[in-house]
Design a protein around this motif. Structure first.
Motif, mmCIF file in Angstrom:
data_model
loop_
_atom_site.group_PDB
_atom_site.id
_atom_site.type_symbol
_atom_site.label_atom_id
_atom_site.label_comp_id
_atom_site.label_asym_id
_atom_site.label_seq_id
_atom_site.Cartn_x
_atom_site.Cartn_y
_atom_site.Cartn_z
ATOM 1 N N ILE A 132 4.269 -14.027 22.448
ATOM 2 C CA ILE A 132 2.978 -13.348 22.301
ATOM 3 C C ILE A 132 1.793 -14.188 22.771
ATOM 4 O O ILE A 132 0.938 -13.719 23.541
ATOM 5 N N ILE A 133 1.721 -15.458 22.331
ATOM 6 C CA ILE A 133 0.524 -16.266 22.598
ATOM 7 C C ILE A 133 0.263 -16.466 24.095
ATOM 8 O O ILE A 133 -0.878 -16.283 24.554
ATOM 9 N N PRO A 134 1.261 -16.840 24.926
ATOM 10 C CA PRO A 134 0.973 -16.986 26.365
ATOM 11 C C PRO A 134 0.442 -15.711 27.002
ATOM 12 O O PRO A 134 -0.445 -15.761 27.864
ATOM 13 N N ALA A 135 0.965 -14.555 26.581
ATOM 14 C CA ALA A 135 0.495 -13.291 27.152
ATOM 15 C C ALA A 135 -0.979 -13.065 26.833
ATOM 16 O O ALA A 135 -1.770 -12.669 27.705
ATOM 17 N N VAL A 136 -1.386 -13.344 25.596
ATOM 18 C CA VAL A 136 -2.780 -13.154 25.196
ATOM 19 C C VAL A 136 -3.702 -14.099 25.963
ATOM 20 O O VAL A 136 -4.767 -13.700 26.470
ATOM 21 N N VAL A 137 -3.310 -15.366 26.074
ATOM 22 C CA VAL A 137 -4.141 -16.353 26.768
ATOM 23 C C VAL A 137 -4.272 -16.018 28.256
ATOM 24 O O VAL A 137 -5.357 -16.151 28.842
ATOM 25 N N CYS A 138 -3.183 -15.573 28.868
ATOM 26 C CA CYS A 138 -3.241 -15.216 30.292
ATOM 27 C C CYS A 138 -4.174 -14.035 30.533
ATOM 28 O O CYS A 138 -4.872 -13.979 31.554
ATOM 29 N N PHE A 139 -4.216 -13.089 29.608
ATOM 30 C CA PHE A 139 -5.140 -11.972 29.744
ATOM 31 C C PHE A 139 -6.590 -12.462 29.704
ATOM 32 O O PHE A 139 -7.455 -11.944 30.412
#
Length: 597
Positions: free
Chosen positions: A225-232
């Protein structure tokens, strides 16, 4: 951003004017970017300019790049949940190690990210990486949390491969964009960004420990979850910014990079303090997590200060025209040989009636085909394999190494490797840049030093003395970090930035190759030869003999890598002398301008 086909973007030759964004990139990212401009201007007030082409916006993009790197080291966290996979799937050590190879094989497909970096805008590359990571680690979470039955071995290999490949898209987007935005500070840029990749393992591990008491399933959920949020978030702000400011901006960049370095060191020490202070209560753990998030957000002060400085200097802009829209070459034009100043003119050698085209010299822009035809590329490639291949073998097997030596909790070794890997990355980037500017020291010298230190670390781990795994984890972390941080700018200096995304991803093929050779084959086969079968399937080995021969062989490999790095340092001595002369000439120009001013 894809360069204009009619322009030769050569850092070592003629200055090239900045290229406009492609219409494709504008359609995807510009509308989102301008949506945030109004709110940022309102926040700053007083008419501060925070446009998507300003210096402040470039620093805001760098901050988001740091955040992406701080969550993109999930490929190094396998030891935190490998034992859960081994138990659920009843695997032997060789089978488990081959699963770790599968995640590293994902980096082999980083060639796709390299090809895409010249054809797709940064936001698209980031979105591909975030989506792939969400699927890859999300499925692993479903298995480890036992929400679904364990998948077949080959299916797990596919999802591990997807998780590993996701980071290549993130790293390519970040490194290519930031290298082009900060061409004169490639060492510090590489050190900082690669340093945060090293810290990411400790960030994930310590956050999971603080919030979820070292739960492997919750750890995998964080990785999904966290990498996806940061990349957005990075999609909104990270983009190529046309270079501005020449000499004045170069000094400003140096000061700002010092700030980033200081913040990064504080974060590393903060994580280290949490690791070495033993068990913590629930309230203290929550306070630690909140403090960590505040520290990670603190670099936002740089773009805010840069925006304020831009506003404050508006009144004096008319009286000083120091800042000009130029793109200076890495080597000053006046010291570049005539044959290098106009690379588009073909030099021919008469052989009968046939003329032969001259290939690019070292330091000029190389295509991947031109690069792989040089001896320097293969020296760099093989020496890189010696360092990162053996380092990955340790990182992938730290869990089993700790258990073999009688440690119940092995997360401390994972965190130590991560944190000290950060120190190796961030220090080597800045130190290697400093010695180029002061003494023209070739950057590969630092790779050679790291190989010797790593060999010593493996010998200590083979001896299995009390505390040797602690020392070995620290040494391997430092040297692995140096190897990554130094090789990144070295490749750009030897082969140019025009096709850097693809060249970088060819070099990191060493990660799956090294993982397969040293982790999958060497460590897996030698461990299984010493291990005994367990009742539920799989096997186990206890004692210093389990990995002794593995460490000794890897020490020998590092000595070979040392010899190759020294050879490359000798072969590139002339190139780094030119870079030194160029930087010295540029500094003299700044000093003269300051005196006249």
């Amino acid at each position: 951003m894809r360069p204009n086909k009619n322009t030769i973007n050569n850092d070592f030759c003629i200055p090239i004017p900045p290229q406009a964004q492609t219409q494709f990139q504008s359609e995807i990212s510009n509308s989102l970017l301008f949506l945030f401009v109004g709110s940022l201007d309102a926040l700053l007030g007083m008419g501060v300019q925070f446009s998507p082409t300003s210096s402040a916006w470039k620093w805001l993009g760098f901050v988001t790049a740091v955040w992406v790197q701080a969550i993109s080291g999930n490929n190094y966290t396998f030891s935190n949940y490998s034992d859960a996979l081994k138990s659920l799937m009843a695997l032997s050590q060789l089978e488990l190690n081959n699963l770790s190879v599968a995640k590293d094989v994902g980096k082999a497909f980083g060639i796709l990210a390299g090809l895409a970096s010249d054809r797709l805008p940064t936001p698209v590359i980031l979105l591909i990486g975030s989506f792939e990571g969400f699927i890859g680690y999300g499925v692993q979470w479903l298995v480890v949390s036992q929400r679904i039955r364990p998948l077949s071995y080959w299916q797990m290999c596919i999802f591990l491969c997807m998780g590993g490949n996701s980071t290549t898209w993130m790293n390519t987007a970040v490194l290519v964009t930031c290298m082009r935005n900060f061409r004169k500070n490639r060492g510090p840029v590489s050190g900082i960004l690669k340093g945060y990749v090293g810290l990411s393992t400790a960030i994930f591990t310590d956050l999971c420990t603080a919030l979820f008491t070292e739960s492997p399933s919750n750890f995998l959920l964080m990785l999904a979850i966290i990498p996806a949020v940061v990349c957005f978030a990075a999609v909104l702000f990270l983009r190529e910014i046309p270079p501005a400011g020449g000499q004045t901006k170069a000094g400003e960049e140096t000061r700002y990079f010092i700030v980033f370095n200081v913040v990064a060191v504080i974060i590393a020490l903060y994580l280290l303090a949490f690791d070495i202070t033993g068990n913590h209560g629930h309230v203290l753990s929550l306070a630690f997590a909140a403090g960590l998030l505040v520290l990670l957000a603190s670099p936002l002060a740089v773009p805010l200060y840069s925006a304020f400085q831009s506003w404050a200097s508006e009144d004096s802009k008319s009286s000083s025209d120091i800042e000009r829209q130029i793109d200076e070459p890495l080597l000053a034009q006046e010291i570049v040989p005539e044959t290098q100043q106009k690379p588009e003119i073909v030099t021919t050698v008469k052989m009968g009636d046939v003329g032969m085209k001259r290939g690019p010299l070292i330091g000029e822009d190389h295509t991947i085909l031109e690069a792989i035809q040089t001896l320097d590329f293969w020296i760099l490639f093989v020496s890189f394999l010696c360092g990162v291949g053996t380092g990955l073998a340790v990182m992938n097997n730290l869990g089993q190494m700790g258990l073999a030596l009688g440690y119940v909790d092995v997360s401390i070794f994972v965190s130590l490797t991560s944190i000290w890997g950060f120190f190796g990355r961030i220090a080597s980037g800045s130190v290697s840049e400093y010695f180029i500017e002061k003494t023209a020291t070739p950057r590969p010298i630092w790779n050679a030093a790291s190989q010797i230190l790593m060999a010593i670390g493996y010998v200590l781990m083979a001896m299995a003395l009390p505390g040797s795994l602690y020392v070995g984890s620290i040494v391997v972390g430092i040297c692995y970090g140096v190897r990554l941080a130094v090789t990144v700018p070295t490749a750009s200096e030897l082969f140019g930035l025009k096709y850097y995304g693809l060249i970088y991803n060819i070099l990191i093929l060493n990660l799956p190759i090294g993982s397969f050779l040293f982790s999958g084959l060497l460590a897996g086969l030698l461990y299984d030869a010493q291990a005994t079968s367990t009742a539920g399937g799989g096997n186990t080995c206890v004692g210093p003999h389990c990995y002794r021969l593995v460490f000794l062989i890897m020490a020998l490999v590092c000595i070979i890598g040392f010899g190759l790095d020294m050879l490359l340092a000798i072969r590139t001595k002339v190139l780094y002398s030119k870079i030194y002369a160029s930087k010295k000439s540029r500094k003299s120009t700044v000093d003269r301008a300051a005196i006249k001013g």
